[in-house]
Enzyme design. Structure first.
Site, short mmCIF file in Angstrom:
data_model
loop_
_atom_site.label_atom_id
_atom_site.label_comp_id
_atom_site.label_asym_id
_atom_site.label_seq_id
_atom_site.Cartn_x
_atom_site.Cartn_y
_atom_site.Cartn_z
N ASP A 144 0.85 -1.19 0.00
CA ASP A 144 0.00 0.00 0.00
C ASP A 144 0.89 1.24 0.00
O ASP A 144 2.12 1.11 -0.09
CB ASP A 144 -0.98 -0.02 1.18
CG ASP A 144 -2.30 0.63 0.81
OD1 ASP A 144 -2.29 1.83 0.48
OD2 ASP A 144 -3.34 -0.05 0.84
N HIS A 174 -2.80 3.33 -4.28
CA HIS A 174 -2.26 2.64 -3.09
C HIS A 174 -0.86 2.09 -3.36
O HIS A 174 -0.53 1.00 -2.90
CB HIS A 174 -3.21 1.52 -2.66
CG HIS A 174 -4.49 2.01 -2.05
ND1 HIS A 174 -4.56 2.53 -0.78
CD2 HIS A 174 -5.75 2.09 -2.56
CE1 HIS A 174 -5.82 2.89 -0.51
NE2 HIS A 174 -6.56 2.65 -1.58
N GLU A 207 -9.99 2.80 -4.89
CA GLU A 207 -9.67 4.17 -4.46
C GLU A 207 -8.53 4.76 -5.29
O GLU A 207 -7.45 5.02 -4.78
CB GLU A 207 -9.30 4.16 -2.97
CG GLU A 207 -10.49 3.74 -2.12
CD GLU A 207 -10.15 3.64 -0.64
OE1 GLU A 207 -11.02 4.02 0.17
OE2 GLU A 207 -9.05 3.17 -0.29
N GLU A 255 -4.89 0.58 9.81
CA GLU A 255 -4.38 1.92 10.13
C GLU A 255 -4.34 2.13 11.65
O GLU A 255 -3.40 2.72 12.17
CB GLU A 255 -5.28 3.01 9.52
CG GLU A 255 -5.15 3.18 8.02
CD GLU A 255 -6.14 2.34 7.24
OE1 GLU A 255 -6.60 1.30 7.76
OE2 GLU A 255 -6.46 2.72 6.09
C1 ACM Z 1 -10.93 -0.94 0.43
O1 ACM Z 1 -11.48 -0.99 1.52
N1 ACM Z 1 -10.27 0.14 0.04
C2 ACM Z 1 -11.00 -2.05 -0.49
#
Ligand code: ACM
Length: 548
Positions: free
Chosen positions: A171, A242, A305, A448
């Site tokens: 990521d 990401h 995203e 996170e």
């Molecule tokens: C995700 O939760 N961004 C797949």
């Protein structure tokens, strides 16, 4: 008190004594399961449990062609135990159920004091799973989880008859797997200088480096350990968003000339990979090594995203879009996904992508991980794709567990144990025919705000017990009835050493006083998800699949 609840249980009188006269028999093809079960039984009982001798009373492991692939029949009689399965996995699940028929202390790593003398109640359990894919995603990119934590988690997944560990390995904030051809991915990409303390936009930096990665031998060990427990490890290398850790290691992968470090803030990132042939080639090489390490049929390449602004602003990207005859930036993401999906196809694998991928054309073989509510599952199934259900509001185990203000770093909407139990991978909107596309589901654990395996325990358990039952158990389910069984099951987790969330909330050391979260109301969240999924709730894209 079995969990997940089996299809049928018939209790009879009597019991099988587990003692010095007990042995285990298994044909050669079941020896790995036999060794696993012997280890699980010998450690807490200190019994010799000889294998394939003429012990007076036996636990017999057998394959039975009449049973379905993951189906098992466990027959306990005072004279003997039979664990019959339609496959090695079926026998393994029968073995797991046998352990649950013993006291919770069976989950301890060694006998406590005197070697206990247990007996197994006489019973016949006939059982099979509802779904083929019963998974958990663990994000080891935001916070690295040490190898021992993964091995322990794999045992916990197996205890709940889950069969997939989806590892989110890369990521913006870290790259966690050694790639021999590109050593800087881990030399540079596997650590960051700082992390935000909490979920607020203006969360303070902790100024404490964080890092770690798995060597290729670590991965081989994890994959083999999981295989012995009939768990497939599905790797995920997230592109083209990401990806800042990779860009930090190899700046030529980025769109702009800006020198980026491994990202030290959470949230969706504007920095993307560029769409040069050389970047696609780089990731083909990465996937070559990933598929050498991970035998799973499916390989995740993310696709979630991915804000298109940087591609929109970049002249070279616009030139690539034009040269390739693509409509726009969404078409370019489809192109990128298709390049890697096709490459995985040549390696005998299938691509797993997040539901954003439905915004553009996709290869037929793609599996859609539907996460933003259920829109992706509905659209994906209607368009004929295999669908993996992981709707955020029911199975995102990083979401806060209650409205209580002592929940640590409260994020998003409340997702209670009862919410997790209400998960059904098949959205109500699908017809029976469309529903056959749903291969199963999984809970997702984004880390996170979980900086250690202890914190992962708090978020994952017992909500994962509820998800496991949603994925395994066929027929009507009742939360009240589940809660009674869960009470007994928590004693197993205690014996195993799981720091689950207590029903009344966090223990004092599970709280994070003063660290701000980012809670949402249900109304705010529903509006956000509706807005985000508008692009995939429409009909199929009309442009033909973008192929090289
Ligand atoms: C995700 O939760 N961004 C797949």
């Amino acid at each position: 008190m079995l969990l997940p609840r089996p299809a049928s249980v018939h209790r009879r009188s009597g019991a099988f004594p587990l003692d010095e006269a007990t042995g285990l028999t298994a044909p050669p093809e079941l020896l790995p399961t036999a060794h696993w079960l012997l280890d699980a039984l010998r450690r807490p009982t200190r019994l010799p449990l000889p294998l394939n001798t003429d012990a007076p009373r036996r636990i017999a492991l057998e394959l039975d062609d009449a049973l379905g692939p993951e189906e098992y029949r466990l027959t306990v009689e005072p004279e003997g135990i039979r664990v019959a399965g339609g496959s090695r996995a079926g026998v393994f699940y029968g073995g797991q159920t046998l352990l649950q028929l013993l006291p919770p202390d069976v989950y301890r790593a060694a006998a406590t004091g005197h070697a206990p003398r247990w007996s197994v109640p006489a019973v016949t359990v006939e059982d099979r799973p509802r779904f083929a894919w019963r998974g958990l995603l663990l994000d080891v990119a935001r916070h690295f989880m040490p190898k021992h934590a993964l091995l322990r988690l794999i045992d916990l997944l197996a205890l709940h008859r889950l069969n997939v560990l989806h590892l989110h390995l890369t990521d913006d904030q870290g790259w966690r797997v050694e790639i021999r051809r590109y050593p800087r991915l881990t030399e540079v990409g596997s650590w960051r200088a700082s992390s935000p303390l909490g979920a607020a936009e203006d969360a303070p930096d902790d100024n404490r480096p964080h890092g770690g990665y798995y060597t290729q031998d670590d991965i081989r060990e994890i994959v083999a350990f999981a295989a012995d427990r009939h768990i497939s490890i599905v790797p995920e290398i997230d592109v083209p968003g990401h990806s800042q850790a990779a860009i930090a290691a190899y700046p030529e992968l980025g769109v702009t000339d800006a020198r980026l470090g491994v990202r030290t803030r959470w949230g969706v990132n504007p920095h993307l990979l560029n769409a040069e042939e050389s970047t696609v080639a780089f990731y083909r090489h990465v996937l070559d090594e990933i598929t050498e390490l991970f035998p799973s049929l499916h390989v995740g390449i993310g696709g979630d995203e991915c804000p298109k602004e940087q591609w929109r602003q970049d002249a070279r990207t616009q030139q690539l879009i034009a040269e390739r005859g693509l409509a726009d930036e969404k078409g370019l993401q489809s192109w990128f996904t298709t390049q890697l999906a096709d490459h995985l196809g040549t390696l005998g694998r299938r691509v797993l992508v997040w539901d954003e991928a439905l915004e553009g054309p996709l290869p037929d073989s793609a599996m859609i991980a539907s996460w933003r509510g259920t829109a992706g599952a509905v659209t994906g199934a209607r368009r004929g794709f295999d669908v993996l259900s992981c709707p955020d509001h029911l199975v995102y185990l990083d979401y806060r567990q209650s409205e209580q203000d002592d929940e640590p770093i409260p994020f998003s909407i409340p997702l209670t144990l009862e919410d997790a139990y209400s998960f059904d991978p098949v959205p109500a909107a699908l017809t029976a025919e469309e529903a056959t596309r749903v291969v199963g589901g999984q809970a997702n654990v984004w880390t996170e705000h979980m900086d250690s395996p202890r914190t992962v325990d708090y978020y994952v358990f017992p909500r994962l017990c509820a998800v496991a039952e949603a994925l395994w158990t066929t027929g009507e389910r009742d939360f009240g009835e589940f809660r009674v069984r869960l009470q007994a099951h928590l004693a197993r987790l205690d014996a195993f050493g799981v720091e689950y969330r207590r029903p009344d909330g966090p223990l004092p050391w599970q709280t994070r006083p003063g660290v701000r979260g980012k809670p949402s109301t249900r109304e705010e969240w529903d509006a956000l998800i509706d807005r985000l999924t508008a692009g995939i709730r429409t009909a199929a894209p009309t442009s033909p699949p973008a192929r090289a």
